[in-house]
Design a protein around this motif. Structure first.
Motif, PDB file in Angstrom:
ATOM      1  N   GLY A   1       0.543  -1.511  -0.020  1.00 26.96           N
ATOM      2  CA  GLY A   1      -0.090  -0.025  -0.125  1.00 26.96           C
ATOM      3  C   GLY A   1       1.180   0.816  -0.106  1.00 26.96           C
ATOM      4  N   PRO A   2       0.050   2.838  -0.167  1.00 27.18           N
ATOM      5  CA  PRO A   2       0.843   3.579   0.336  1.00 27.18           C
ATOM      6  C   PRO A   2       1.570   4.139   1.117  1.00 27.18           C
ATOM      7  CG  PRO A   2      -1.160   3.726  -0.140  1.00 27.18           C
ATOM      8  CD  PRO A   2      -1.032   2.571   0.528  1.00 27.18           C
ATOM      9  N   PRO A   3       2.421   4.688   1.257  1.00 23.92           N
ATOM     10  CA  PRO A   3       3.329   5.631   2.337  1.00 23.92           C
ATOM     11  C   PRO A   3       1.948   6.037   3.432  1.00 23.92           C
ATOM     12  CG  PRO A   3       3.827   6.647   1.068  1.00 23.92           C
ATOM     13  CD  PRO A   3       2.757   5.658   0.399  1.00 23.92           C
ATOM     14  N   ILE A   4       2.382   5.868   4.285  1.00 24.58           N
ATOM     15  CA  ILE A   4       1.346   6.663   5.248  1.00 24.58           C
ATOM     16  C   ILE A   4       1.898   7.691   6.491  1.00 24.58           C
ATOM     17  CG2 ILE A   4      -0.143   4.632   6.069  1.00 24.58           C
ATOM     18  CD1 ILE A   4       0.634   4.666   8.540  1.00 24.58           C
ATOM     19  N   PRO A   5       1.461   9.308   6.856  1.00 23.45           N
ATOM     20  CA  PRO A   5       2.445  10.203   7.382  1.00 23.45           C
ATOM     21  C   PRO A   5       2.160  10.578   8.822  1.00 23.45           C
ATOM     22  CG  PRO A   5      -0.102  10.352   6.382  1.00 23.45           C
ATOM     23  CD  PRO A   5       0.262   9.747   5.921  1.00 23.45           C
ATOM     24  N   ILE A   6       3.118   9.674   9.352  1.00 21.73           N
ATOM     25  CA  ILE A   6       3.370   9.298  11.261  1.00 21.73           C
ATOM     26  C   ILE A   6       3.384  11.340  11.519  1.00 21.73           C
ATOM     27  CG2 ILE A   6       4.154   6.987  10.852  1.00 21.73           C
ATOM     28  CD1 ILE A   6       6.546   8.205  12.163  1.00 21.73           C
ATOM     29  N   SER A   7       3.628  12.153  10.973  1.00 26.71           N
ATOM     30  CA  SER A   7       3.766  12.954  12.151  1.00 26.71           C
ATOM     31  C   SER A   7       3.422  14.246  10.302  1.00 26.71           C
ATOM     32  CB  SER A   7       5.726  13.532  12.625  1.00 26.71           C
ATOM     33  OG  SER A   7       5.747  15.132  12.381  1.00 26.71           O
ATOM     34  N   ALA A   8       2.312  14.721  10.562  1.00 29.47           N
ATOM     35  CA  ALA A   8       2.019  16.128  10.173  1.00 29.47           C
ATOM     36  C   ALA A   8       2.580  17.522   9.906  1.00 29.47           C
ATOM     37  CB  ALA A   8       0.249  16.739  10.762  1.00 29.47           C
ATOM     38  N   PRO A   9       2.985  17.744   8.924  1.00 25.82           N
ATOM     39  CA  PRO A   9       4.057  18.769   8.278  1.00 25.82           C
ATOM     40  C   PRO A   9       3.583  20.425   8.608  1.00 25.82           C
ATOM     41  CG  PRO A   9       2.474  18.269   6.400  1.00 25.82           C
ATOM     42  CD  PRO A   9       2.166  17.201   7.425  1.00 25.82           C
ATOM     43  N   VAL A  10       4.256  20.878   9.159  1.00 24.71           N
ATOM     44  CA  VAL A  10       4.335  21.924  10.500  1.00 24.71           C
ATOM     45  C   VAL A  10       5.094  23.209   9.623  1.00 24.71           C
ATOM     46  CG1 VAL A  10       3.857  23.464  12.608  1.00 24.71           C
ATOM     47  CG2 VAL A  10       3.588  20.961  12.335  1.00 24.71           C
ATOM     48  N   SER A  11       4.186  24.470   9.198  1.00 27.43           N
ATOM     49  CA  SER A  11       4.900  25.266   8.423  1.00 27.43           C
ATOM     50  C   SER A  11       6.092  26.076   9.473  1.00 27.43           C
ATOM     51  CB  SER A  11       4.033  26.157   8.442  1.00 27.43           C
ATOM     52  OG  SER A  11       4.881  27.698   8.032  1.00 27.43           O
ATOM     53  N   GLY A  12       7.520  26.317   9.072  1.00 28.72           N
ATOM     54  CA  GLY A  12       8.273  26.459   9.734  1.00 28.72           C
ATOM     55  C   GLY A  12       8.480  25.021  10.149  1.00 28.72           C
ATOM     56  N   LEU A  13       8.333  24.316  10.579  1.00 30.89           N
ATOM     57  CA  LEU A  13       9.467  22.959  11.109  1.00 30.89           C
ATOM     58  C   LEU A  13      10.048  21.873   9.886  1.00 30.89           C
ATOM     59  CD1 LEU A  13       7.338  22.113  13.948  1.00 30.89           C
ATOM     60  CD2 LEU A  13       9.294  23.265  13.707  1.00 30.89           C
ATOM     61  N   ARG A  14      11.485  21.372  10.379  1.00 36.43           N
ATOM     62  CA  ARG A  14      11.670  20.975   8.841  1.00 36.43           C
ATOM     63  C   ARG A  14      11.971  19.566  10.042  1.00 36.43           C
ATOM     64  NH1 ARG A  14      17.639  21.738   8.264  1.00 36.43           N
ATOM     65  NH2 ARG A  14      17.629  20.070   8.027  1.00 36.43           N
TER      66      ARG A  14
ATOM     67  N   SER B   1      -0.815  -8.499  19.368  1.00 36.31           N
ATOM     68  CA  SER B   1      -1.476  -7.875  19.507  1.00 36.31           C
ATOM     69  C   SER B   1      -0.932  -6.541  19.878  1.00 36.31           C
ATOM     70  CB  SER B   1      -2.972  -7.182  20.259  1.00 36.31           C
ATOM     71  OG  SER B   1      -2.231  -7.546  21.515  1.00 36.31           O
ATOM     72  N   GLN B   2      -0.128  -6.354  20.895  1.00 36.85           N
ATOM     73  CA  GLN B   2       0.646  -4.432  20.740  1.00 36.85           C
ATOM     74  C   GLN B   2       1.736  -4.786  20.107  1.00 36.85           C
ATOM     75  OE1 GLN B   2       0.216  -2.316  23.387  1.00 36.85           O
ATOM     76  NE2 GLN B   2      -1.758  -3.911  23.209  1.00 36.85           N
ATOM     77  N   ALA B   3       2.150  -5.696  18.823  1.00 33.37           N
ATOM     78  CA  ALA B   3       3.956  -5.302  18.028  1.00 33.37           C
ATOM     79  C   ALA B   3       3.130  -4.345  17.527  1.00 33.37           C
ATOM     80  CB  ALA B   3       3.297  -6.107  17.145  1.00 33.37           C
ATOM     81  N   SER B   4       4.445  -3.667  17.425  1.00 33.18           N
ATOM     82  CA  SER B   4       4.412  -2.313  16.538  1.00 33.18           C
ATOM     83  C   SER B   4       5.574  -1.589  16.233  1.00 33.18           C
ATOM     84  CB  SER B   4       3.655  -0.973  17.742  1.00 33.18           C
ATOM     85  OG  SER B   4       4.255  -0.567  18.960  1.00 33.18           O
ATOM     86  N   PHE B   5       5.551  -0.639  15.563  1.00 31.78           N
ATOM     87  CA  PHE B   5       7.129  -0.278  15.369  1.00 31.78           C
ATOM     88  C   PHE B   5       7.428   1.227  16.381  1.00 31.78           C
ATOM     89  CE2 PHE B   5       6.455  -2.898  12.091  1.00 31.78           C
ATOM     90  CZ  PHE B   5       7.733  -3.295  11.881  1.00 31.78           C
ATOM     91  N   CYS B   6       8.446   1.547  17.008  1.00 34.10           N
ATOM     92  CA  CYS B   6       8.690   2.830  16.896  1.00 34.10           C
ATOM     93  C   CYS B   6       9.678   4.056  16.379  1.00 34.10           C
ATOM     94  CB  CYS B   6       9.152   2.878  18.092  1.00 34.10           C
ATOM     95  SG  CYS B   6       9.866   4.759  19.041  1.00 34.10           S
ATOM     96  N   VAL B   7       9.410   4.916  15.078  1.00 30.52           N
ATOM     97  CA  VAL B   7      10.171   5.452  14.646  1.00 30.52           C
ATOM     98  C   VAL B   7      10.614   7.555  15.212  1.00 30.52           C
ATOM     99  CG1 VAL B   7      10.158   6.869  12.792  1.00 30.52           C
ATOM    100  CG2 VAL B   7       8.732   4.736  13.207  1.00 30.52           C
ATOM    101  N   VAL B   8      11.240   7.523  14.847  1.00 29.55           N
ATOM    102  CA  VAL B   8      12.489   8.723  16.234  1.00 29.55           C
ATOM    103  C   VAL B   8      13.055   9.409  14.947  1.00 29.55           C
ATOM    104  CG1 VAL B   8      12.512   7.878  18.189  1.00 29.55           C
ATOM    105  CG2 VAL B   8      14.719   8.276  16.451  1.00 29.55           C
ATOM    106  N   TRP B   9      13.089  10.526  15.520  1.00 33.67           N
ATOM    107  CA  TRP B   9      13.401  11.396  14.692  1.00 33.67           C
ATOM    108  C   TRP B   9      13.495  13.314  15.388  1.00 33.67           C
ATOM    109  CZ3 TRP B   9       7.870  10.320  15.090  1.00 33.67           C
ATOM    110  CH2 TRP B   9       7.472  11.353  14.531  1.00 33.67           C
ATOM    111  N   GLU B  10      14.600  13.944  14.539  1.00 29.67           N
ATOM    112  CA  GLU B  10      15.291  15.492  14.406  1.00 29.67           C
ATOM    113  C   GLU B  10      13.927  16.297  13.962  1.00 29.67           C
ATOM    114  OE1 GLU B  10      18.459  18.419  13.366  1.00 29.67           O
ATOM    115  OE2 GLU B  10      18.844  16.209  13.047  1.00 29.67           O
ATOM    116  N   GLN B  11      13.363  17.087  14.768  1.00 30.44           N
ATOM    117  CA  GLN B  11      12.724  18.230  14.085  1.00 30.44           C
ATOM    118  C   GLN B  11      13.597  19.328  14.693  1.00 30.44           C
ATOM    119  OE1 GLN B  11       8.131  17.571  14.503  1.00 30.44           O
ATOM    120  NE2 GLN B  11       8.249  19.513  15.904  1.00 30.44           N
ATOM    121  N   ARG B  12      13.128  20.336  13.811  1.00 32.02           N
ATOM    122  CA  ARG B  12      13.966  20.734  13.527  1.00 32.02           C
ATOM    123  C   ARG B  12      13.098  22.743  13.565  1.00 32.02           C
ATOM    124  NH1 ARG B  12      19.668  22.760  14.360  1.00 32.02           N
ATOM    125  NH2 ARG B  12      19.556  21.040  14.033  1.00 32.02           N
ATOM    126  N   ASN B  13      13.162  23.116  14.251  1.00 30.72           N
ATOM    127  CA  ASN B  13      12.974  24.875  13.923  1.00 30.72           C
ATOM    128  C   ASN B  13      14.153  25.769  13.347  1.00 30.72           C
ATOM    129  OD1 ASN B  13      13.258  25.892  16.679  1.00 30.72           O
ATOM    130  ND2 ASN B  13      11.634  25.838  16.870  1.00 30.72           N
TER     131      ASN B  13
END
Length: 167
Positions: free
Chosen positions: A1-14, A28-40
């Motif tokens: 399937g298509p990729p899904i966004p996990i963090s909405a775009p916000v103006s002024g943030l990279r 039932s609890q199986a998941s992935f954890c995604v981390v990222w850097e959010q910069r203003n």
């Protein structure tokens, strides 16, 4: 399937430098954890979100709301639910704090609870790496952070405490 966004775009943030850790046991609890850097324009913070196999995204959160500049997160590739049925399911996370030239670590459980590790690794480093936790050994779980200075360096942790490495 298509990729899904996990963090909405916000103006002024990279949003950059993503990394992902998984769960070795499918239940039932199986998941992935995604981390990222959010910069203003003035600073960067580390954020995370859990993503389930059905596409649900749970609780985008940030790790530290101080004025520090936190960058380049890395997460363990597994949350450590091992062959012995250990249910702690904890991801290990390391990130750089550029304004203090140090590495910081934290652990995040599947219920999104953070356990910050207060001892920083004081070093100007290149890209750090973090291991998955071991299965429980003698009532404890071990994990390691590796990083580059003039040599490749490692630091061992038992549960949430740094420990010396026997040589």
């Amino acid at each position: 399937g298509p990729p899904i966004p996990i963090s909405a775009p916000v103006s002024g943030l990279r949003k950059v430098n993503p990394d992902v850790g998984g769960d070795p046991v499918l239940d039932s609890q199986a998941s992935f954890c995604v981390v990222w850097e959010q910069r203003n324009a003035s600073q960067a913070d580390i954020h995370s979100a859990r993503v389930f196999l059905d596409g649900r995204v749970m609780n985008e959160r940030w790790f530290d709301t101080s004025e520090h500049d936190d960058v380049r997160p890395r997460i363990s590739k597994s949350n450590g639910k091992g062959r012995f049925g250990d249910l702690s399911r904890t991801w290990n996370i390391v990130f750089e704090r550029t304004d203090t030239s140090s590495l910081h670590t934290t652990q995040m459980s599947v219920d999104n609870a953070l356990t910050p590790i207060t001892e920083a690794i004081r070093a100007r480093v290149g890209q750090p790496a973090v291991s998955s936790v071991t299965d429980e050994i003698g009532g404890h779980r071990y994990w390691m952070v590796a990083y580059a200075q003039t040599a490749i360096m490692v630091k061992l942790f038992r549960d949430s405490e740094p420990v010396p490495i026997s040589t």
